[in-house]
Design a protein around this motif. Structure first.
Motif, PDB file in Angstrom:
ATOM      1  N   THR A 217       0.834  -1.212   0.000  1.00  0.00           N
ATOM      2  CA  THR A 217       0.000   0.000   0.000  1.00  0.00           C
ATOM      3  C   THR A 217       0.863   1.254   0.000  1.00  0.00           C
ATOM      4  O   THR A 217       0.569   2.227  -0.709  1.00  0.00           O
ATOM      5  CB  THR A 217      -0.938   0.011   1.223  1.00  0.00           C
ATOM      6  OG1 THR A 217      -1.776  -1.148   1.179  1.00  0.00           O
ATOM      7  CG2 THR A 217      -1.820   1.254   1.219  1.00  0.00           C
ATOM      8  N   HIS A 221       1.206   4.254  -2.960  1.00  0.00           N
ATOM      9  CA  HIS A 221       1.062   5.683  -2.661  1.00  0.00           C
ATOM     10  C   HIS A 221       2.306   6.460  -3.077  1.00  0.00           C
ATOM     11  O   HIS A 221       2.207   7.507  -3.728  1.00  0.00           O
ATOM     12  CB  HIS A 221       0.797   5.869  -1.166  1.00  0.00           C
ATOM     13  CG  HIS A 221       0.781   7.303  -0.728  1.00  0.00           C
ATOM     14  ND1 HIS A 221      -0.249   8.164  -1.042  1.00  0.00           N
ATOM     15  CD2 HIS A 221       1.697   8.033  -0.021  1.00  0.00           C
ATOM     16  CE1 HIS A 221       0.010   9.369  -0.539  1.00  0.00           C
ATOM     17  NE2 HIS A 221       1.183   9.310   0.073  1.00  0.00           N
ATOM     18  N   TRP A 225       0.184   5.659  -7.730  1.00  0.00           N
ATOM     19  CA  TRP A 225      -1.055   5.012  -8.126  1.00  0.00           C
ATOM     20  C   TRP A 225      -2.192   5.463  -7.227  1.00  0.00           C
ATOM     21  O   TRP A 225      -1.988   5.743  -6.037  1.00  0.00           O
ATOM     22  CB  TRP A 225      -0.892   3.496  -8.079  1.00  0.00           C
ATOM     23  CG  TRP A 225      -0.290   2.957  -9.331  1.00  0.00           C
ATOM     24  CD1 TRP A 225      -0.923   2.721 -10.516  1.00  0.00           C
ATOM     25  CD2 TRP A 225       1.084   2.598  -9.563  1.00  0.00           C
ATOM     26  NE1 TRP A 225      -0.033   2.240 -11.461  1.00  0.00           N
ATOM     27  CE2 TRP A 225       1.201   2.151 -10.909  1.00  0.00           C
ATOM     28  CE3 TRP A 225       2.226   2.609  -8.760  1.00  0.00           C
ATOM     29  CZ2 TRP A 225       2.394   1.731 -11.452  1.00  0.00           C
ATOM     30  CZ3 TRP A 225       3.426   2.190  -9.296  1.00  0.00           C
ATOM     31  CH2 TRP A 225       3.508   1.756 -10.633  1.00  0.00           C
ATOM     32  N   SER A 226      -3.389   5.536  -7.771  1.00  0.00           N
ATOM     33  CA  SER A 226      -4.542   6.048  -7.035  1.00  0.00           C
ATOM     34  C   SER A 226      -4.981   5.115  -5.918  1.00  0.00           C
ATOM     35  O   SER A 226      -5.625   5.540  -4.961  1.00  0.00           O
ATOM     36  CB  SER A 226      -5.711   6.292  -7.997  1.00  0.00           C
ATOM     37  OG  SER A 226      -6.064   5.079  -8.658  1.00  0.00           O
ATOM     38  N   SER A 227      -4.659   3.836  -6.045  1.00  0.00           N
ATOM     39  CA  SER A 227      -5.041   2.862  -5.031  1.00  0.00           C
ATOM     40  C   SER A 227      -4.103   1.666  -5.113  1.00  0.00           C
ATOM     41  O   SER A 227      -3.405   1.461  -6.120  1.00  0.00           O
ATOM     42  CB  SER A 227      -6.481   2.390  -5.241  1.00  0.00           C
ATOM     43  OG  SER A 227      -6.586   1.674  -6.472  1.00  0.00           O
ATOM     44  N   ALA A 228      -4.085   0.857  -4.058  1.00  0.00           N
ATOM     45  CA  ALA A 228      -3.265  -0.356  -4.063  1.00  0.00           C
ATOM     46  C   ALA A 228      -3.732  -1.316  -5.146  1.00  0.00           C
ATOM     47  O   ALA A 228      -2.913  -1.976  -5.803  1.00  0.00           O
ATOM     48  CB  ALA A 228      -3.322  -1.031  -2.689  1.00  0.00           C
ATOM     49  N   SER A 229      -5.056  -1.384  -5.372  1.00  0.00           N
ATOM     50  CA  SER A 229      -5.577  -2.307  -6.391  1.00  0.00           C
ATOM     51  C   SER A 229      -5.138  -1.887  -7.788  1.00  0.00           C
ATOM     52  O   SER A 229      -4.827  -2.739  -8.629  1.00  0.00           O
ATOM     53  CB  SER A 229      -7.101  -2.385  -6.307  1.00  0.00           C
ATOM     54  OG  SER A 229      -7.691  -1.112  -6.514  1.00  0.00           O
TER      55      SER A 229
END
Length: 251
Positions: A217, A221, A225-229
Motif C-alpha cells: 500500500t 502511494h 497510483w490512485s489505489s493499491a488495487s
C-alpha cells in the motif's frame, strides 16, 4: 568527472551487495550477464536504466560503460562471455526473462568459476541455448538528452507520485517548450509516450521499494497510483505476479 574503470575481462563470479550499494562506472571487453539471485539489481548507462528482479537478468554488451546498484540484500551473479559468444545477438543492454531452468543454470555456472572441465563446458552450452530462447522484457527507462525533456524527467525522478500533466510539469521545470513539443520529444527521443515513460519510472521505483520491504500500500502511494488495487493490476500485467508475491521482496 568520475573515472571510468576498464576491466578487460568480465569475470564469472558471485558478489554479495548490501542494499543501495553500487559498483561504480566501468566497462569490459567481454559481454556480461548480470543476475540478482536475491534482491533487485539496476544497471545504468548513458542511454538510461534497466532494472531486474530475480525473475529477470541483465545483458550488458562488451564495451558498454555501466554501473550497478543493489536494492535489498542482493546476490549478484555475473557471467562473463567472450565477444564471439553473443547468444542474444544484441549490441545494446537488455532485460531478459529468467525461468526456473535458466535461473538454476546461472546459479550453477557462477558457483565454481575456476572449474574448466568438460561438465562445465556442457553447462555453458545449455546456458547459452536457454539465453537464446529467453524473451526480452520492456524494463528499460531511457534517459533524455534534450535539456527540455531532461528537466521534466528530473522532476518525475525526484517524485514519481507527481500527478501533474505534461504542460504543468514543463512549466514547473522551466522547460520553455509547449506540451505538444514535449510530447513529440518523448516519442522521438525516448521511443514511448509520456504516460508510458511515467509508468515505467513508477514500476522501476516500485521494484526498488518492494526489495527493501516497503508495504504494498505504501509503495502504491509513493509511486503515484490512485489505489493499491490499481498498482497491483499494473504490476501483475508487467511482471506476471502480484507485488505481494514478488520474488525479490524482503520477508
Amino acid at each position: 568527472m568520475q573515472e571510468i574503470r576498464h576491466t578487460p575481462r568480465a569475470a564469472t563470479s558471485i558478489r554479495a551487495l548490501d542494499t543501495h550499494v553500487g559498483i561504480d562506472p566501468h566497462r569490459h571487453d567481454d559481454h556480461q550477464i548480470a543476475y540478482a539471485g536475491s534482491g533487485v539489481l539496476s544497471v545504468t548507462t548513458d542511454a538510461g536504466t534497466w532494472v531486474a528482479p530475480t525473475t529477470r537478468a541483465l545483458w550488458i554488451p562488451a564495451g558498454t560503460v555501466h554501473e550497478h546498484r543493489a536494492y535489498g540484500r542482493t546476490d549478484l551473479h555475473s557471467v562473463g562471455l567472450p565477444t564471439r559468444l553473443n547468444p542474444l545477438s544484441l549490441d545494446t543492454p537488455a532485460v531478459i526473462a529468467v525461468g526456473p531452468l535458466l535461473r538454476e543454470l546461472i546459479l550453477a555456472y557462477t558457483r565454481d568459476p575456476e572449474d574448466e572441465g568438460p561438465e562445465r563446458r556442457r553447462l555453458l552450452a545449455v546456458l547459452l541455448d536457454q539465453l537464446r530462447a529467453a524473451p526480452l522484457q520492456p524494463l528499460h527507462l531511457p534517459a533524455p538528452a534534450d535539456p527540455r525533456l531532461a528537466a521534466v524527467c528530473a522532476l518525475l525522478r525526484a517524485d514519481p507520485a507527481d500527478s501533474r500533466g505534461l504542460a504543468a510539469l514543463g512549466a514547473a521545470a522551466g522547460a520553455g517548450a509547449s506540451e505538444r513539443t514535449l510530447s513529440r520529444l518523448f516519442r522521438s527521443e525516448l521511443g514511448m509516450t509520456f504516460p508510458q515513460w511515467r509508468t515505467q519510472l513508477r514500476l522501476h521505483q516500485a521494484l526498488r521499494l518492494l526489495a527493501v520491504g516497503t508495504p504494498v500500500t505504501a509503495v502504491a502511494h509513493r509511486c503515484g497510483w490512485s489505489s493499491a488495487s490499481a498498482f497491483i493490476d499494473v504490476f501483475r500485467r508487467a511482471f506476471g505476479h502480484t507485488p505481494g508475491s514478488h520474488p525479490g521482496r524482503l520477508r
